[in-house]
Scaffold this motif. Structure first.
Motif, PDB file in Angstrom:
ATOM      1  N   ASP A  78       0.649  -1.081  -0.032  1.00 30.23           N
ATOM      2  CA  ASP A  78       0.090  -0.082  -0.026  1.00 30.23           C
ATOM      3  C   ASP A  78       0.748   1.158   0.034  1.00 30.23           C
ATOM      4  O   ASP A  78       1.419   1.563   1.073  1.00 30.23           O
ATOM      5  N   LYS A 125      -6.782   4.883  -6.621  1.00 27.06           N
ATOM      6  CA  LYS A 125      -7.017   6.428  -6.163  1.00 27.06           C
ATOM      7  C   LYS A 125      -7.941   6.731  -7.233  1.00 27.06           C
ATOM      8  O   LYS A 125      -7.329   6.621  -8.449  1.00 27.06           O
ATOM      9  N   ARG A 153       0.381   4.276   0.094  1.00 24.01           N
ATOM     10  CA  ARG A 153      -0.036   5.351   0.721  1.00 24.01           C
ATOM     11  C   ARG A 153       0.608   5.097   2.316  1.00 24.01           C
ATOM     12  O   ARG A 153       1.001   6.041   2.868  1.00 24.01           O
ATOM     13  N   ASN A 154       0.855   3.767   2.784  1.00 21.21           N
ATOM     14  CA  ASN A 154       1.829   3.900   3.829  1.00 21.21           C
ATOM     15  C   ASN A 154       3.192   4.066   3.616  1.00 21.21           C
ATOM     16  O   ASN A 154       3.856   4.029   4.716  1.00 21.21           O
ATOM     17  N   CYS A 169      -2.550   0.547  -5.399  1.00 26.96           N
ATOM     18  CA  CYS A 169      -2.189  -0.320  -4.153  1.00 26.96           C
ATOM     19  C   CYS A 169      -2.804  -1.554  -4.626  1.00 26.96           C
ATOM     20  O   CYS A 169      -3.761  -1.980  -5.317  1.00 26.96           O
ATOM     21  N   TYR A 177     -11.113   6.232  -2.672  1.00 30.39           N
ATOM     22  CA  TYR A 177     -10.502   4.952  -3.288  1.00 30.39           C
ATOM     23  C   TYR A 177     -11.508   4.128  -3.616  1.00 30.39           C
ATOM     24  O   TYR A 177     -12.993   4.172  -3.105  1.00 30.39           O
ATOM     25  N   VAL A 209       1.675   8.720  -1.760  1.00 35.73           N
ATOM     26  CA  VAL A 209       0.501   8.956  -2.365  1.00 35.73           C
ATOM     27  C   VAL A 209       0.007  10.195  -1.781  1.00 35.73           C
ATOM     28  O   VAL A 209      -0.164  10.230  -0.536  1.00 35.73           O
TER      29      VAL A 209
END
Length: 306
Positions: free
Chosen positions: A127, A269, A129-130, A255, A281, A134
């Motif tokens: 992911d 996204k 984002r982690n 992701c 999302y 992002v």
């Protein structure tokens, strides 16, 4: 633009799918008066104002057809999700495809080498984002600039992955200045032509060149403060979710992972705002048994390289 029934169904899904929408039993036939009230409530919620009665009648007709599609879909037992109204529910399939997906059948698709072809060390999930790659979900508004948001998100992600610096880049620069190929600002555009522009000119930050959601004259002075560059772009082999997964692992802001029930999915996204789907999302199931993937996610993927 000619649409097959399969493509029309795909676009209809994207018009109406929403985590916040309400569904009703399709066995209840809504009469014209209650449908008109539903439309009025939707207009108020989504801040829609039509220029005259003719436009109102036309949009109401489209809205009614989309509601009927939702009602029918939600009563069918062979689906794993429900549909609902959202801010796109007064658009035709063709309008949504042109302004909010970046789909353009006249665009060229570059065939090139695939640098991740021999990649074998692919984790079961990731992911971005982690990993800090992002930026927050953005909102394109009524401008048909999805092509710009898509290109920018990919460049933001690959830039962070390679440099460690996450910078929100300027979609408005592409809307105003990327006039190469089929790109026409809020009217239409293509991600690959956007990549070509960024490769040639670079791109500035959103802070330097803020998004206004409408066509404007290219501000050359603002574009001089370059925040990111790319060396070009490459295409993912068509109709291969395996190839797309390899690319996601190393190069994009898509992701992927696994639900608690063991179902693999893509987490994508969008540029339709944080109120859409799951906080901006949407999930698409992986490995569904046909080469293009669910909703054609593996058909025409590409990614920037730095």
């Amino acid at each position: 633009m000619a649409f097959t029934l399969e493509w029309k169904f795909r676009i209809s899904i994207f018009i109406v799918v929403s985590g916040a929408g309400e569904s009703k039993d399709a066995s209840t036939t809504l009469d014209e008066a209650s449908m008109a009230m539903k439309h009025e409530l939707w207009m108020a919620k989504c801040a829609r104002i039509y220029v005259d009665n003719a436009e109102n009648q036309w949009r109401f007709k489209i809205f009614k057809e989309n509601v009927e599609f939702i009602e029918k879909f939600n009563t069918e037992a062979n689906h794993t999700y429900k549909l609902g109204l959202n801010e796109f529910s007064n658009l035709t399939d063709e309008e949504f495809a042109m302004f909010h997906t970046g789909y353009n059948p006249t665009s060229s698709f570059k065939n090139s080498s695939f640098q991740y072809e021999n990649l074998t060390d692919v984790p079961p999930s990731i992911d971005w984002r982690n990993e800090g790659a992002v930026t927050p979900v953005k909102f394109q508004g009524v401008c048909g600039s999805c092509w710009a948001f898509t290109a920018v998100a990919a460049v933001e992600g690959i830039t962070q992955i390679k440099t460690g610096s996450l910078i929100s880049l300027s979609e408005q620069q592409l809307v105003d200045c990327s006039k190469n190929g089929v790109n026409q600002g809020c009217k239409a555009g293509n991600v690959l032509d956007a990549f070509n522009y960024i490769q040639t000119n670079g791109i500035t930050s959103e802070t330097s060149y803020q998004y206004i959601g409408k066509n404007a004259t290219c501000d050359i002075e603002k574009t001089k403060n370059i925040a990111a560059c790319i060396a070009g772009y490459e295409s993912v082999p068509s109709d291969s979710e395996e190839a797309l997964q390899k690319t996601v692992f190393d190069a994009t802001v898509l992701c992927f992972g696994e639900n608690e029930d063991g179902i693999n999915y893509w987490l994508v996204k969008n540029s339709w705002g944080a109120n859409w789907g799951e906080g901006g999302y949407m999930r698409l199931r992986k490995d569904v048994g046909f080469p293009e993937g669910l909703r054609g996610i593996a058909m025409y993927a590409s990614y920037p390289v730095v």
